[in-house]
Write a protein that holds these residues in place. Structure first.
Motif, PDB file in Angstrom:
ATOM      1  N   THR A 108       0.802  -1.218   0.000  1.00  0.00           N
ATOM      2  CA  THR A 108       0.000   0.000   0.000  1.00  0.00           C
ATOM      3  C   THR A 108       0.840   1.276   0.000  1.00  0.00           C
ATOM      4  OG1 THR A 108      -0.192  -0.076   2.407  1.00  0.00           O
ATOM      5  CG2 THR A 108      -1.977  -1.074   1.132  1.00  0.00           C
ATOM      6  N   CYS A 109       2.118   1.181   0.355  1.00  0.00           N
ATOM      7  CA  CYS A 109       2.903   2.423   0.408  1.00  0.00           C
ATOM      8  C   CYS A 109       3.683   2.686  -0.878  1.00  0.00           C
ATOM      9  CB  CYS A 109       3.797   2.471   1.649  1.00  0.00           C
ATOM     10  SG  CYS A 109       5.177   1.352   1.696  1.00  0.00           S
ATOM     11  N   VAL A 110       3.783   1.704  -1.773  1.00  0.00           N
ATOM     12  CA  VAL A 110       4.382   1.935  -3.089  1.00  0.00           C
ATOM     13  C   VAL A 110       3.345   1.561  -4.147  1.00  0.00           C
ATOM     14  CG1 VAL A 110       6.763   1.539  -2.298  1.00  0.00           C
ATOM     15  CG2 VAL A 110       5.460  -0.365  -3.218  1.00  0.00           C
ATOM     16  N   PRO A 111       3.507   2.068  -5.367  1.00  0.00           N
ATOM     17  CA  PRO A 111       2.548   1.709  -6.423  1.00  0.00           C
ATOM     18  C   PRO A 111       2.471   0.194  -6.631  1.00  0.00           C
ATOM     19  CG  PRO A 111       3.919   3.547  -7.127  1.00  0.00           C
ATOM     20  CD  PRO A 111       4.498   3.048  -5.836  1.00  0.00           C
ATOM     21  N   LYS A 112       1.297  -0.265  -7.005  1.00  0.00           N
ATOM     22  CA  LYS A 112       1.027  -1.698  -7.152  1.00  0.00           C
ATOM     23  C   LYS A 112       2.022  -2.387  -8.089  1.00  0.00           C
ATOM     24  CE  LYS A 112      -2.704  -4.867  -8.296  1.00  0.00           C
ATOM     25  NZ  LYS A 112      -4.103  -5.005  -8.700  1.00  0.00           N
ATOM     26  N   ILE A 117      15.324   5.497 -11.170  1.00  0.00           N
ATOM     27  CA  ILE A 117      14.842   6.796 -11.643  1.00  0.00           C
ATOM     28  C   ILE A 117      13.865   7.406 -10.640  1.00  0.00           C
ATOM     29  CG2 ILE A 117      13.414   7.899 -13.424  1.00  0.00           C
ATOM     30  CD1 ILE A 117      14.644   5.821 -15.404  1.00  0.00           C
ATOM     31  N   ARG A 118      13.059   6.567  -9.984  1.00  0.00           N
ATOM     32  CA  ARG A 118      11.996   7.048  -9.095  1.00  0.00           C
ATOM     33  C   ARG A 118      12.344   6.947  -7.604  1.00  0.00           C
ATOM     34  NH1 ARG A 118       6.584   4.310 -11.159  1.00  0.00           N
ATOM     35  NH2 ARG A 118       5.758   5.695  -9.579  1.00  0.00           N
ATOM     36  N   LYS A 119      13.637   6.830  -7.276  1.00  0.00           N
ATOM     37  CA  LYS A 119      14.063   6.632  -5.886  1.00  0.00           C
ATOM     38  C   LYS A 119      13.496   7.667  -4.920  1.00  0.00           C
ATOM     39  CE  LYS A 119      18.398   4.142  -5.717  1.00  0.00           C
ATOM     40  NZ  LYS A 119      19.825   4.235  -5.433  1.00  0.00           N
ATOM     41  N   LYS A 120      13.642   8.936  -5.245  1.00  0.00           N
ATOM     42  CA  LYS A 120      13.183   9.996  -4.334  1.00  0.00           C
ATOM     43  C   LYS A 120      11.675   9.930  -4.114  1.00  0.00           C
ATOM     44  CE  LYS A 120      16.943  13.156  -5.010  1.00  0.00           C
ATOM     45  NZ  LYS A 120      17.393  14.476  -4.731  1.00  0.00           N
ATOM     46  N   GLU A 121      10.951   9.714  -5.174  1.00  0.00           N
ATOM     47  CA  GLU A 121       9.490   9.602  -5.095  1.00  0.00           C
ATOM     48  C   GLU A 121       9.096   8.416  -4.195  1.00  0.00           C
ATOM     49  OE1 GLU A 121       5.821   8.321  -8.044  1.00  0.00           O
ATOM     50  OE2 GLU A 121       7.778   8.777  -8.918  1.00  0.00           O
ATOM     51  N   LEU A 122       9.765   7.287  -4.379  1.00  0.00           N
ATOM     52  CA  LEU A 122       9.466   6.103  -3.578  1.00  0.00           C
ATOM     53  C   LEU A 122       9.832   6.304  -2.109  1.00  0.00           C
ATOM     54  CD1 LEU A 122      10.605   3.318  -6.053  1.00  0.00           C
ATOM     55  CD2 LEU A 122       8.268   3.936  -5.439  1.00  0.00           C
ATOM     56  N   MET A 123      10.970   6.951  -1.858  1.00  0.00           N
ATOM     57  CA  MET A 123      11.365   7.217  -0.472  1.00  0.00           C
ATOM     58  C   MET A 123      10.325   8.092   0.230  1.00  0.00           C
ATOM     59  SD  MET A 123      15.548   7.463  -0.329  1.00  0.00           S
ATOM     60  CE  MET A 123      15.485   9.199  -0.366  1.00  0.00           C
ATOM     61  N   THR A 124       9.800   9.064  -0.463  1.00  0.00           N
ATOM     62  CA  THR A 124       8.761   9.922   0.114  1.00  0.00           C
ATOM     63  C   THR A 124       7.521   9.102   0.452  1.00  0.00           C
ATOM     64  OG1 THR A 124       9.579  11.845  -1.098  1.00  0.00           O
ATOM     65  CG2 THR A 124       7.310  11.953  -0.301  1.00  0.00           C
ATOM     66  N   MET A 125       7.097   8.244  -0.460  1.00  0.00           N
ATOM     67  CA  MET A 125       5.924   7.399  -0.217  1.00  0.00           C
ATOM     68  C   MET A 125       6.138   6.493   0.992  1.00  0.00           C
ATOM     69  SD  MET A 125       4.970   6.081  -3.995  1.00  0.00           S
ATOM     70  CE  MET A 125       4.504   7.180  -5.304  1.00  0.00           C
ATOM     71  N   ILE A 126       7.297   5.879   1.053  1.00  0.00           N
ATOM     72  CA  ILE A 126       7.609   4.959   2.151  1.00  0.00           C
ATOM     73  C   ILE A 126       7.685   5.718   3.474  1.00  0.00           C
ATOM     74  CG2 ILE A 126       9.364   3.399   3.085  1.00  0.00           C
ATOM     75  CD1 ILE A 126      10.052   2.819   0.024  1.00  0.00           C
ATOM     76  N   ASN A 127       8.373   6.844   3.486  1.00  0.00           N
ATOM     77  CA  ASN A 127       8.504   7.630   4.720  1.00  0.00           C
ATOM     78  C   ASN A 127       7.158   8.138   5.223  1.00  0.00           C
ATOM     79  OD1 ASN A 127      11.239   7.346   5.290  1.00  0.00           O
ATOM     80  ND2 ASN A 127      11.790   8.971   3.873  1.00  0.00           N
ATOM     81  N   ASN A 128       6.261   8.460   4.316  1.00  0.00           N
ATOM     82  CA  ASN A 128       4.924   8.900   4.732  1.00  0.00           C
ATOM     83  C   ASN A 128       4.153   7.789   5.433  1.00  0.00           C
ATOM     84  OD1 ASN A 128       5.256  11.502   3.797  1.00  0.00           O
ATOM     85  ND2 ASN A 128       4.314  11.092   1.822  1.00  0.00           N
ATOM     86  N   ALA A 129       4.496   6.546   5.133  1.00  0.00           N
ATOM     87  CA  ALA A 129       3.811   5.411   5.748  1.00  0.00           C
ATOM     88  C   ALA A 129       4.433   4.989   7.078  1.00  0.00           C
ATOM     89  CB  ALA A 129       3.816   4.223   4.786  1.00  0.00           C
TER      90      ALA A 129
END
Length: 95
Positions: free
Chosen positions: A36-40, A71-83
């Motif tokens: 649920t914290c990263v795209p499916k 390429i999407r590391k920063k975006e994914l880190m933000t999603m994970i940290n928000n969770a």
């Protein structure tokens, strides 16, 4: 005397810090909430392995997805940290 209430997430974070359980709880949170914290599409081709000194190691099934995740590391880190309730991820390493 009336006491104010604090959000559960904040209270849990303080409790985990007090008992030095932040790290194990963060690993549990990431593993438990990965879908649920990263795209499916990313959740289907990755597995979180461990957190070490703020670095989240994730296993990726193929080279094409490794490039996409890089390429999407920063975006994914933000999603994970928000969770996460406590410890924050400072870096992603792809295995």
């Amino acid at each position: 005397m009336k006491r104010g209430f604090s959000p559960l997430k904040e209270s849990l974070g303080k409790l985990l810090k007090e008992y030095q359980l932040e790290h194990p709880f963060s690993e549990y949170e990431v593993n438990h909430n990965w879908n649920t914290c990263v795209p499916k599409q990313i959740a289907m081709v990755t597995t979180p392995e461990k957190i070490e000194n703020g670095v989240l190691f994730i296993r990726v099934t193929n080279e094409l997805w490794k490039k996409e995740i890089n390429i999407r590391k920063k975006e994914l880190m933000t999603m994970i940290n928000n969770a996460l309730t406590t410890e924050k991820i400072k870096e992603l390493r792809i295995l």
